[in-house]
Design an enzyme around this catalytic site. Structure first.
Site, PDB file in Angstrom:
ATOM      1  N   THR A  37       0.875  -1.179   0.000  1.00  0.00           N
ATOM      2  CA  THR A  37       0.000   0.000   0.000  1.00  0.00           C
ATOM      3  C   THR A  37       0.916   1.234   0.000  1.00  0.00           C
ATOM      4  OG1 THR A  37       0.013   0.239   2.397  1.00  0.00           O
ATOM      5  CG2 THR A  37      -1.675  -1.236   1.456  1.00  0.00           C
ATOM      6  N   THR A 131      -1.686  -3.057  19.334  1.00  0.00           N
ATOM      7  CA  THR A 131      -1.336  -1.722  19.813  1.00  0.00           C
ATOM      8  C   THR A 131      -1.894  -1.460  21.212  1.00  0.00           C
ATOM      9  OG1 THR A 131      -1.796   0.622  19.408  1.00  0.00           O
ATOM     10  CG2 THR A 131      -3.390  -0.920  18.547  1.00  0.00           C
ATOM     11  N   ASP A 132      -1.265  -0.517  21.915  1.00  0.00           N
ATOM     12  CA  ASP A 132      -1.800  -0.124  23.231  1.00  0.00           C
ATOM     13  C   ASP A 132      -3.102   0.675  23.110  1.00  0.00           C
ATOM     14  OD1 ASP A 132      -0.760   2.261  22.228  1.00  0.00           O
ATOM     15  OD2 ASP A 132       0.451   2.736  23.996  1.00  0.00           O
ATOM     16  N   GLU A 133      -3.411   1.150  21.867  1.00  0.00           N
ATOM     17  CA  GLU A 133      -4.599   2.001  21.707  1.00  0.00           C
ATOM     18  C   GLU A 133      -5.901   1.242  21.978  1.00  0.00           C
ATOM     19  OE1 GLU A 133      -4.709   4.605  18.367  1.00  0.00           O
ATOM     20  OE2 GLU A 133      -2.587   5.072  18.505  1.00  0.00           O
ATOM     21  N   TYR A 156      -9.432   3.182  13.946  1.00  0.00           N
ATOM     22  CA  TYR A 156      -8.212   2.353  13.916  1.00  0.00           C
ATOM     23  C   TYR A 156      -8.155   1.436  15.136  1.00  0.00           C
ATOM     24  CZ  TYR A 156      -3.361   1.098  14.925  1.00  0.00           C
ATOM     25  OH  TYR A 156      -2.220   0.407  15.258  1.00  0.00           O
ATOM     26  N   LYS A 160      -8.330  -2.701  15.449  1.00  0.00           N
ATOM     27  CA  LYS A 160      -7.277  -3.529  16.052  1.00  0.00           C
ATOM     28  C   LYS A 160      -7.859  -4.334  17.225  1.00  0.00           C
ATOM     29  CE  LYS A 160      -3.423  -3.723  15.186  1.00  0.00           C
ATOM     30  NZ  LYS A 160      -2.663  -4.557  14.205  1.00  0.00           N
ATOM     31  N   ASN A 186       5.896   3.627  18.324  1.00  0.00           N
ATOM     32  CA  ASN A 186       7.262   3.364  17.832  1.00  0.00           C
ATOM     33  C   ASN A 186       7.784   4.570  17.066  1.00  0.00           C
ATOM     34  OD1 ASN A 186       7.700  -0.127  17.118  1.00  0.00           O
ATOM     35  ND2 ASN A 186       6.297   0.750  18.588  1.00  0.00           N
ATOM     36  N   ARG A 287      -7.390  16.559  16.705  1.00  0.00           N
ATOM     37  CA  ARG A 287      -7.858  15.297  16.103  1.00  0.00           C
ATOM     38  C   ARG A 287      -9.194  14.944  16.750  1.00  0.00           C
ATOM     39  NH1 ARG A 287      -3.800  10.273  16.707  1.00  0.00           N
ATOM     40  NH2 ARG A 287      -2.987  10.999  14.715  1.00  0.00           N
TER      41      ARG A 287
HETATM   42  P1  NAD Z   1       2.863   0.605   8.423  1.00  0.00           P
HETATM   43  O1  NAD Z   1       1.624   1.345   8.032  1.00  0.00           O
HETATM   44  O2  NAD Z   1       4.172   1.265   8.353  1.00  0.00           O
HETATM   45  O3  NAD Z   1       2.973  -0.738   7.559  1.00  0.00           O
HETATM   46  C1  NAD Z   1       1.878  -1.567   7.298  1.00  0.00           C
HETATM   47  C2  NAD Z   1       2.283  -2.555   6.207  1.00  0.00           C
HETATM   48  O4  NAD Z   1       1.155  -3.436   5.968  1.00  0.00           O
HETATM   49  C3  NAD Z   1       2.617  -1.878   4.882  1.00  0.00           C
HETATM   50  O5  NAD Z   1       3.809  -2.417   4.342  1.00  0.00           O
HETATM   51  C4  NAD Z   1       1.426  -2.202   4.002  1.00  0.00           C
HETATM   52  O6  NAD Z   1       1.750  -2.287   2.616  1.00  0.00           O
HETATM   53  C5  NAD Z   1       0.978  -3.553   4.563  1.00  0.00           C
HETATM   54  N1  NAD Z   1      -0.436  -3.821   4.300  1.00  0.00           N
HETATM   55  C6  NAD Z   1      -1.488  -2.986   4.518  1.00  0.00           C
HETATM   56  N2  NAD Z   1      -2.626  -3.568   4.134  1.00  0.00           N
HETATM   57  C7  NAD Z   1      -2.307  -4.808   3.681  1.00  0.00           C
HETATM   58  C8  NAD Z   1      -3.063  -5.889   3.173  1.00  0.00           C
HETATM   59  N3  NAD Z   1      -4.386  -5.793   3.030  1.00  0.00           N
HETATM   60  N4  NAD Z   1      -2.427  -7.032   2.834  1.00  0.00           N
HETATM   61  C9  NAD Z   1      -1.067  -7.139   2.958  1.00  0.00           C
HETATM   62  N5  NAD Z   1      -0.303  -6.119   3.415  1.00  0.00           N
HETATM   63  C10 NAD Z   1      -0.913  -4.967   3.786  1.00  0.00           C
HETATM   64  O7  NAD Z   1       2.552   0.074   9.892  1.00  0.00           O
HETATM   65  P2  NAD Z   1       3.512  -0.043  11.165  1.00  0.00           P
HETATM   66  O8  NAD Z   1       3.532   1.241  11.864  1.00  0.00           O
HETATM   67  O9  NAD Z   1       4.754  -0.704  10.776  1.00  0.00           O
HETATM   68  O10 NAD Z   1       2.648  -1.054  12.057  1.00  0.00           O
HETATM   69  C11 NAD Z   1       2.786  -2.458  11.900  1.00  0.00           C
HETATM   70  C12 NAD Z   1       1.858  -3.164  12.886  1.00  0.00           C
HETATM   71  O11 NAD Z   1       2.205  -2.780  14.215  1.00  0.00           O
HETATM   72  C13 NAD Z   1       0.386  -2.802  12.717  1.00  0.00           C
HETATM   73  O12 NAD Z   1      -0.358  -3.959  12.951  1.00  0.00           O
HETATM   74  C14 NAD Z   1       0.137  -1.764  13.797  1.00  0.00           C
HETATM   75  O13 NAD Z   1      -1.210  -1.798  14.207  1.00  0.00           O
HETATM   76  C15 NAD Z   1       1.070  -2.245  14.887  1.00  0.00           C
HETATM   77  N6  NAD Z   1       1.571  -1.196  15.809  1.00  0.00           N
HETATM   78  C16 NAD Z   1       2.149  -0.065  15.307  1.00  0.00           C
HETATM   79  C17 NAD Z   1       2.692   0.883  16.204  1.00  0.00           C
HETATM   80  C18 NAD Z   1       3.354   2.143  15.724  1.00  0.00           C
HETATM   81  O14 NAD Z   1       3.707   2.995  16.544  1.00  0.00           O
HETATM   82  N7  NAD Z   1       3.586   2.326  14.441  1.00  0.00           N
HETATM   83  C19 NAD Z   1       2.622   0.646  17.585  1.00  0.00           C
HETATM   84  C20 NAD Z   1       2.016  -0.522  18.049  1.00  0.00           C
HETATM   85  C21 NAD Z   1       1.508  -1.455  17.142  1.00  0.00           C
HETATM   86  O1  DAU Z   2       0.176   3.842  20.477  1.00  0.00           O
HETATM   87  C1  DAU Z   2       0.497   3.044  19.367  1.00  0.00           C
HETATM   88  C2  DAU Z   2       0.021   3.715  18.108  1.00  0.00           C
HETATM   89  O2  DAU Z   2       0.869   4.828  17.886  1.00  0.00           O
HETATM   90  C3  DAU Z   2       0.012   2.785  16.892  1.00  0.00           C
HETATM   91  O3  DAU Z   2      -0.908   1.749  17.110  1.00  0.00           O
HETATM   92  C4  DAU Z   2      -0.355   3.560  15.625  1.00  0.00           C
HETATM   93  O4  DAU Z   2      -0.250   2.702  14.500  1.00  0.00           O
HETATM   94  C5  DAU Z   2       0.593   4.714  15.478  1.00  0.00           C
HETATM   95  O5  DAU Z   2       0.216   5.481  14.354  1.00  0.00           O
HETATM   96  C6  DAU Z   2       0.608   5.593  16.734  1.00  0.00           C
HETATM   97  O6  DAU Z   2      -0.644   6.298  16.876  1.00  0.00           O
HETATM   98  P1  DAU Z   2      -0.704   7.842  17.311  1.00  0.00           P
HETATM   99  O7  DAU Z   2      -2.001   8.387  16.863  1.00  0.00           O
HETATM  100  O8  DAU Z   2      -0.332   8.017  18.736  1.00  0.00           O
HETATM  101  O9  DAU Z   2       0.520   8.404  16.410  1.00  0.00           O
HETATM  102  P2  DAU Z   2       0.705   9.735  15.545  1.00  0.00           P
HETATM  103  O10 DAU Z   2       2.140   9.780  15.137  1.00  0.00           O
HETATM  104  O11 DAU Z   2      -0.339   9.863  14.488  1.00  0.00           O
HETATM  105  O12 DAU Z   2       0.454  10.890  16.607  1.00  0.00           O
HETATM  106  C7  DAU Z   2       1.220  10.993  17.791  1.00  0.00           C
HETATM  107  C8  DAU Z   2       0.666  12.161  18.596  1.00  0.00           C
HETATM  108  O13 DAU Z   2       0.947  13.383  17.883  1.00  0.00           O
HETATM  109  C9  DAU Z   2      -0.846  12.129  18.756  1.00  0.00           C
HETATM  110  O14 DAU Z   2      -1.184  12.641  20.034  1.00  0.00           O
HETATM  111  C10 DAU Z   2      -1.368  13.066  17.673  1.00  0.00           C
HETATM  112  C11 DAU Z   2      -0.253  14.098  17.562  1.00  0.00           C
HETATM  113  N1  DAU Z   2      -0.088  14.673  16.213  1.00  0.00           N
HETATM  114  C12 DAU Z   2       0.069  13.830  15.170  1.00  0.00           C
HETATM  115  C13 DAU Z   2       0.214  14.319  13.871  1.00  0.00           C
HETATM  116  C14 DAU Z   2       0.364  13.367  12.708  1.00  0.00           C
HETATM  117  C15 DAU Z   2      -0.049  16.057  16.031  1.00  0.00           C
HETATM  118  O15 DAU Z   2      -0.157  16.838  17.002  1.00  0.00           O
HETATM  119  N2  DAU Z   2       0.094  16.532  14.763  1.00  0.00           N
HETATM  120  C16 DAU Z   2       0.220  15.732  13.669  1.00  0.00           C
HETATM  121  O16 DAU Z   2       0.316  16.252  12.530  1.00  0.00           O
END
Ligand code: NAD
Ligand code: DAU
Length: 350
Positions: A37, A131-133, A156, A160, A186, A287
């Site tokens: 994606t 996720t912790d969300e 979202y 999850k 992360n 948001r």
């Molecule tokens: P990301 O958005 O960077 O990557 C998601 C990947 O999934 C992409 O490579 C995308 O191409 C693939 N994908 C999406 N839809 C798909 C489908 N239908 N079939 C096959 N592949 C598909 O996400 P991320 O931040 O690396 O998160 C990875 C996992 O960890 C997720 O499950 C997310 O919920 C979880 N998570 C993320 C965070 C964070 O802070 N980013 C924290 C806790 C948990």
């Molecule tokens: O807690 C784990 C989650 O953390 C994961 O499950 C999600 O995949 C990951 O996207 C992340 O979610 P958040 O919503 O916490 O992350 P984001 O980076 O979107 O936002 C972090 C904080 O910053 C949140 O309080 C919203 C704020 N924010 C974010 C953006 C993109 C802003 O103030 N301005 C912005 O433009």
């Protein structure tokens, strides 16, 4: 040789997880299944793409017939499931993709694992990354533990949470061997620049406004992505079947404090006058349903499996900023037309 399916391996956390497994386990055959994606990018895996124990397959977890063929071909011993739609803001403007991938896609994977393993679960594992969300939003005190009741509040986190419930349902009903982990925010190299830290690094670099939602008082617990990948490795190999493990950074920051810190680092790295990046800070509309605070108690993982965070926030932020500044080409490649369209809808026309 064990055959392991990692889904979402071209994304942010998935690519670090693939790297961890490909390098550490030469006797595993690692198959990376990813739809590619907007968030999936094979450039994230350049350094391991030629490894003999690694293979990429492009495909969609929403497609049950495709998954059946894939499982028949590779006869996986384990699944580490990261593929997801992961950005909260996108889930607010378009929830349907989140249901298709995060809920139906996960159930498709559970079905195909259950059908192929046919009750012979010896040595098999379905590891679901969450996720912790799912736990909702905290006020000033307290932490999410593995016993905290689910209270997801965005499309979202609701998607999850649904997938987590289905994974547990397959454990209880069909005895499918599963394990789940729920991690906090992360950060690190290769994160798509829609998430707070890479978005703001990129905006500072380009002297663009830094859109802080609301008053910037929301709190997140930040973990360096390689520490998450190491936790996934440990839980995959030593986690108890049927259990949930929380993963966190023990590192809470109010958004505005983190943003000011990032501005300081960027001023220094770019040789700009102290305070100049902070002038880009712009408070914008909050948001919708913005969760106030996430904070993880990860003592179960620490006490039971001996995991701990290795990268301090100071070190991790420094490494992250350096990586984005040194990898302009990566940034330019991911900042495609789709991203410009997203940016305009999310920040200019809102
Ligand atoms: P990301 O958005 O960077 O990557 C998601 C990947 O999934 C992409 O490579 C995308 O191409 C693939 N994908 C999406 N839809 C798909 C489908 N239908 N079939 C096959 N592949 C598909 O996400 P991320 O931040 O690396 O998160 C990875 C996992 O960890 C997720 O499950 C997310 O919920 C979880 N998570 C993320 C965070 C964070 O802070 N980013 C924290 C806790 C948990
Ligand atoms: O807690 C784990 C989650 O953390 C994961 O499950 C999600 O995949 C990951 O996207 C992340 O979610 P958040 O919503 O916490 O992350 P984001 O980076 O979107 O936002 C972090 C904080 O910053 C949140 O309080 C919203 C704020 N924010 C974010 C953006 C993109 C802003 O103030 N301005 C912005 O433009």
């Amino acid at each position: 040789m064990k055959s392991i399916l990692i889904t979402g391996g071209a994304g942010f956390i998935g690519s670090h997880t693939i790297r961890q497994f490909v390098r550490r386990y030469p006797d595993y055959h690692i198959v990376n299944l990813d739809k590619l994606t907007y968030a999936g990018n094979l450039e994230n895996l350049k350094d391991v793409e030629d490894a003999p124990n690694y293979e990429f397959v492009k495909g969609d977890i929403y497609d049950a017939a495709f998954l059946k063929e894939l499982f028949e071909k590779y006869r996986f011993d384990g699944v580490i499931h990261l593929a997801a739609e992961s950005h909260v803001d996108r889930s607010i403007s378009d929830p349907n993709e989140f249901i298709k991938t995060n809920v139906v896609g996960t159930v498709n994977l559970l079905n195909v694992a259950k059908d192929q393993w046919q009750g012979d679960f010896e040595g098999k594992l379905f590891y679901h990354i969450s996720t912790d969300e799912v736990y909702g939003s905290l006020e000033e005190g307290g932490y999410f533990t593995e016993e905290t009741p689910y209270d997801p509040r965005s499309p979202y986190s609701a998607s999850k949470a649904s997938s987590d419930h289905m994974v547990r349902a397959y454990y209880n009903t069909y005895k499918l061997p599963v394990v789940i982990s729920n991690c906090s925010n992360n950060y690190g190299p290769h994160q798509f620049p829609e998430k707070l830290i890479p978005l703001f690094i990129n905006n500072i670099r380009n002297n663009k406004e830094l859109p802080v939602y609301g008053k910037g008082e929301n709190v997140r617990d930040w973990l360096y992505v390689e520490d998450h990948a190491k936790a996934i490795d440990l839980i995959y190999h030593r986690g108890r079947i049927g259990e949930t493990y929380n993963i966190g950074g023990d590192n809470e920051w109010r958004n505005i404090d983190l943003i000011r810190k990032l501005c300081e680092i960027m001023d220094h790295k770019l040789g700009r006058m102290a305070g100049s990046s902070a002038e880009l800070i712009t408070y914008v509309k909050d948001r919708a349903g913005h969760d106030l605070r996430y904070a993880i108690d990860c003592s179960k993982l620490k006490n039971e499996l001996g995991w701990s965070q290795e990268v301090t926030f100071a070190e991790g932020l420094e490494r992250t900023v350096d990586w984005y500044l040194e990898n302009e080409e990566w940034l330019n490649h991911v900042l495609t037309g789709e991203y410009e369209e997203y940016y305009r809808k999310q920040y200019v026309e809102r």
